[in-house]
Design a protein around this motif. Structure first.
Motif, PDB file in Angstrom:
ATOM      1  N   ARG A 125       3.321   6.501  -2.530  1.00 20.36           N
ATOM      2  CA  ARG A 125       4.540   6.963  -3.198  1.00 20.36           C
ATOM      3  C   ARG A 125       4.247   7.427  -4.628  1.00 20.36           C
ATOM      4  NH1 ARG A 125       9.470   5.485  -1.178  1.00 20.36           N
ATOM      5  NH2 ARG A 125       9.376   4.532   0.885  1.00 20.36           N
ATOM      6  N   VAL A 140       6.721  11.719   1.112  1.00 19.43           N
ATOM      7  CA  VAL A 140       5.538  10.845   1.082  1.00 19.43           C
ATOM      8  C   VAL A 140       4.699  10.928   2.368  1.00 19.43           C
ATOM      9  CG1 VAL A 140       6.829   8.762   1.779  1.00 19.43           C
ATOM     10  CG2 VAL A 140       4.729   8.519   0.480  1.00 19.43           C
ATOM     11  N   SER A 141       5.342  11.164   3.529  1.00 17.42           N
ATOM     12  CA  SER A 141       4.556  11.252   4.770  1.00 17.42           C
ATOM     13  C   SER A 141       3.565  12.408   4.720  1.00 17.42           C
ATOM     14  CB  SER A 141       5.456  11.469   5.979  1.00 17.42           C
ATOM     15  OG  SER A 141       6.189  10.340   6.230  1.00 17.42           O
ATOM     16  N   ASP A 160       4.001   9.559  10.878  1.00 16.12           N
ATOM     17  CA  ASP A 160       3.032   8.487  10.590  1.00 16.12           C
ATOM     18  C   ASP A 160       2.224   8.110  11.836  1.00 16.12           C
ATOM     19  OD1 ASP A 160       3.889   8.370   7.962  1.00 16.12           O
ATOM     20  OD2 ASP A 160       5.266   6.699   8.299  1.00 16.12           O
ATOM     21  N   ARG A 217      -6.307   9.613   1.687  1.00 16.58           N
ATOM     22  CA  ARG A 217      -6.525   8.271   2.277  1.00 16.58           C
ATOM     23  C   ARG A 217      -7.899   7.735   1.894  1.00 16.58           C
ATOM     24  NH1 ARG A 217      -2.088   7.311   5.368  1.00 16.58           N
ATOM     25  NH2 ARG A 217      -2.925   5.235   5.721  1.00 16.58           N
ATOM     26  N   ARG A 264       0.625   0.742   6.926  1.00 14.06           N
ATOM     27  CA  ARG A 264       0.565   1.273   8.294  1.00 14.06           C
ATOM     28  C   ARG A 264      -0.804   1.043   8.921  1.00 14.06           C
ATOM     29  NH1 ARG A 264       4.592   2.139   5.938  1.00 14.06           N
ATOM     30  NH2 ARG A 264       6.333   3.479   6.461  1.00 14.06           N
ATOM     31  N   ASP A 265      -1.834   0.901   8.076  1.00 14.42           N
ATOM     32  CA  ASP A 265      -3.205   0.800   8.595  1.00 14.42           C
ATOM     33  C   ASP A 265      -3.975  -0.343   7.955  1.00 14.42           C
ATOM     34  OD1 ASP A 265      -3.324   1.866   6.060  1.00 14.42           O
ATOM     35  OD2 ASP A 265      -4.945   3.256   6.511  1.00 14.42           O
ATOM     36  N   MET A 266      -3.253  -1.368   7.520  1.00 17.71           N
ATOM     37  CA  MET A 266      -3.935  -2.491   6.864  1.00 17.71           C
ATOM     38  C   MET A 266      -4.857  -3.211   7.866  1.00 17.71           C
ATOM     39  SD  MET A 266      -2.944  -2.450   3.729  1.00 17.71           S
ATOM     40  CE  MET A 266      -3.078  -0.715   3.973  1.00 17.71           C
ATOM     41  N   ARG A 299       9.971  10.140  10.187  1.00 18.69           N
ATOM     42  CA  ARG A 299       8.828   9.582   9.442  1.00 18.69           C
ATOM     43  C   ARG A 299       7.904   8.805  10.374  1.00 18.69           C
ATOM     44  NH1 ARG A 299      10.472   6.321   4.405  1.00 18.69           N
ATOM     45  NH2 ARG A 299       8.329   5.658   4.585  1.00 18.69           N
ATOM     46  N   ARG A 338      -0.200  11.400  13.154  1.00 21.44           N
ATOM     47  CA  ARG A 338      -1.204  12.043  12.298  1.00 21.44           C
ATOM     48  C   ARG A 338      -2.607  11.677  12.795  1.00 21.44           C
ATOM     49  NH1 ARG A 338       0.321   8.050   7.558  1.00 21.44           N
ATOM     50  NH2 ARG A 338      -0.975   6.314   8.209  1.00 21.44           N
ATOM     51  N   SER A 342       0.822  -1.217   0.000  1.00 20.32           N
ATOM     52  CA  SER A 342       0.000   0.000   0.000  1.00 20.32           C
ATOM     53  C   SER A 342       0.853   1.263   0.000  1.00 20.32           C
ATOM     54  CB  SER A 342      -0.976  -0.001   1.184  1.00 20.32           C
ATOM     55  OG  SER A 342      -0.277  -0.005   2.392  1.00 20.32           O
ATOM     56  N   GLY A 343       2.046   1.208   0.597  1.00 29.06           N
ATOM     57  CA  GLY A 343       2.923   2.378   0.596  1.00 29.06           C
ATOM     58  C   GLY A 343       3.233   2.831  -0.825  1.00 29.06           C
ATOM     59  N   ALA A 358       0.654  11.204   2.807  1.00 21.95           N
ATOM     60  CA  ALA A 358      -0.096  10.114   3.462  1.00 21.95           C
ATOM     61  C   ALA A 358      -0.942  10.601   4.635  1.00 21.95           C
ATOM     62  CB  ALA A 358       0.877   9.033   3.923  1.00 21.95           C
TER      63      ALA A 358
HETATM   64  O1   DC Z   1       6.020   1.577   3.516  1.00 30.34           O
HETATM   65  P1   DC Z   1       6.542   2.791   2.726  1.00 30.34           P
HETATM   66  O2   DC Z   1       7.844   3.328   3.233  1.00 30.34           O
HETATM   67  O3   DC Z   1       6.590   2.531   1.252  1.00 30.34           O
HETATM   68  O4   DC Z   1       5.433   3.908   2.984  1.00 30.34           O
HETATM   69  C1   DC Z   1       5.522   5.170   2.390  1.00 30.34           C
HETATM   70  C2   DC Z   1       4.731   6.192   3.211  1.00 30.34           C
HETATM   71  O5   DC Z   1       3.339   5.973   3.075  1.00 30.34           O
HETATM   72  C3   DC Z   1       5.044   6.237   4.698  1.00 30.34           C
HETATM   73  O6   DC Z   1       5.328   7.576   5.071  1.00 30.34           O
HETATM   74  C4   DC Z   1       3.773   5.817   5.365  1.00 30.34           C
HETATM   75  C5   DC Z   1       2.719   5.930   4.333  1.00 30.34           C
HETATM   76  N1   DC Z   1       1.782   4.829   4.370  1.00 30.34           N
HETATM   77  C6   DC Z   1       0.622   5.019   5.046  1.00 30.34           C
HETATM   78  O7   DC Z   1       0.405   6.072   5.625  1.00 30.34           O
HETATM   79  N2   DC Z   1      -0.315   4.032   5.073  1.00 30.34           N
HETATM   80  C7   DC Z   1      -0.086   2.868   4.470  1.00 30.34           C
HETATM   81  N3   DC Z   1      -1.002   1.917   4.515  1.00 30.34           N
HETATM   82  C8   DC Z   1       1.135   2.646   3.786  1.00 30.34           C
HETATM   83  C9   DC Z   1       2.065   3.654   3.763  1.00 30.34           C
END
Ligand code: DC
Length: 230
Positions: A36, A96-97, A182, A106, A127-129, A178, A185, A31-32, A100
């Protein structure tokens, strides 16, 4: 079956999820990479980061990003150009943060991520799966490791295998910053779901890490159907 793997930057989520998916014949959803790709598209379009919080669904559509299934995962595109490698560039890491943490972003991605999961066995990492996108996943895992270990792994990805102390410190600080953004937020912060299995990979080799996740999935399969609540 849906397996949700969450954790901080550099915890090995994506590489573990990819290897687990290959081993078990699941699909891998990183999902990241979606965040990105949007970040890269906004940077390329010259939209200053200060105005990203005002991006609406039409603006996001206008960025022309897409993901296409390929080889058990996805490849990512901006205006038809394959950017799957470019979304790992330091400039994207640095921004990217900020992308996100935007609620509209989102929300827009939520539907796309869920659609990607339809009709297939999936290992999704982010991060939120386990907390937001797939709250009823069959198995939730939270991967973590010490900040220094995570920084060393990130540097090794860029072929810096024996970093000097200043390089290591700078990379650790970037990761912690980061993590802070993350975790603090308002929308979908990084946190461990109550029913996620915690795996600390600080002392583990990559193969061991993959084995542990595969074992958890196999145990979950043996225990039969019935999804987890959150
Ligand atoms: O896992 P990664 O480093 O590729 O993630 C990139 C950015 O995306 C990181 O700052 C967190 C965010 N992200 C998120 O907020 N929610 C997710 N499900 C996946 C990544």
């Amino acid at each position: 079956m849906i397996v949700a793997i969450d954790g901080p930057a550099g915890s090995g989520k994506s590489s573990t999820a990819r290897a687990v998916a290959r081993r078990l014949g699941f699909h891998h959803l990183d999902s990241g990479a979606f965040y990105r790709t949007l970040t890269l598209a906004a940077l390329r379009a010259g939209i200053p980061a200060e105005s990203w919080p005002r991006l609406g669904p039409d603006d996001l559509e206008g960025l022309a990003v897409s993901a296409r299934p390929a080889d058990r995962g996805y490849r990512f595109f901006v205006a038809g150009e394959d950017v799957t490698e470019e979304i790992r560039a330091p400039e994207v890491n640095a921004h990217v943060s900020r992308m996100a943490r935007i609620r509209a972003v989102r929300q827009w991605l939520l539907a796309q991520l869920r659609r990607a999961a339809e009709g297939q066995d999936l290992v999704a990492d982010g991060r939120d799966m386990g907390t937001v996108v797939f709250p009823h996943a069959d198995l939730k895992i939270f991967l973590t490791a010490s900040p220094e270990t995570r920084a060393r792994r990130r540097l090794a990805e860029r072929d810096i295998t024996d970093p000097d102390p200043d390089t290591l410190r700078a990379e650790t600080e970037r990761l912690l910053e980061r993590d802070r953004i993350d975790s603090e937020r308002e929308v979908a912060p990084l946190r461990r779901a109550d029913n996620a299995v915690l795996i600390d990979t600080t002392g583990l080799g990559f193969a061991e890490q993959v084995d542990r996740v595969v074992q958890l999935i196999e145990a979950r399969r043996r225990s039969g159907p019935g999804r987890l609540g959150d």
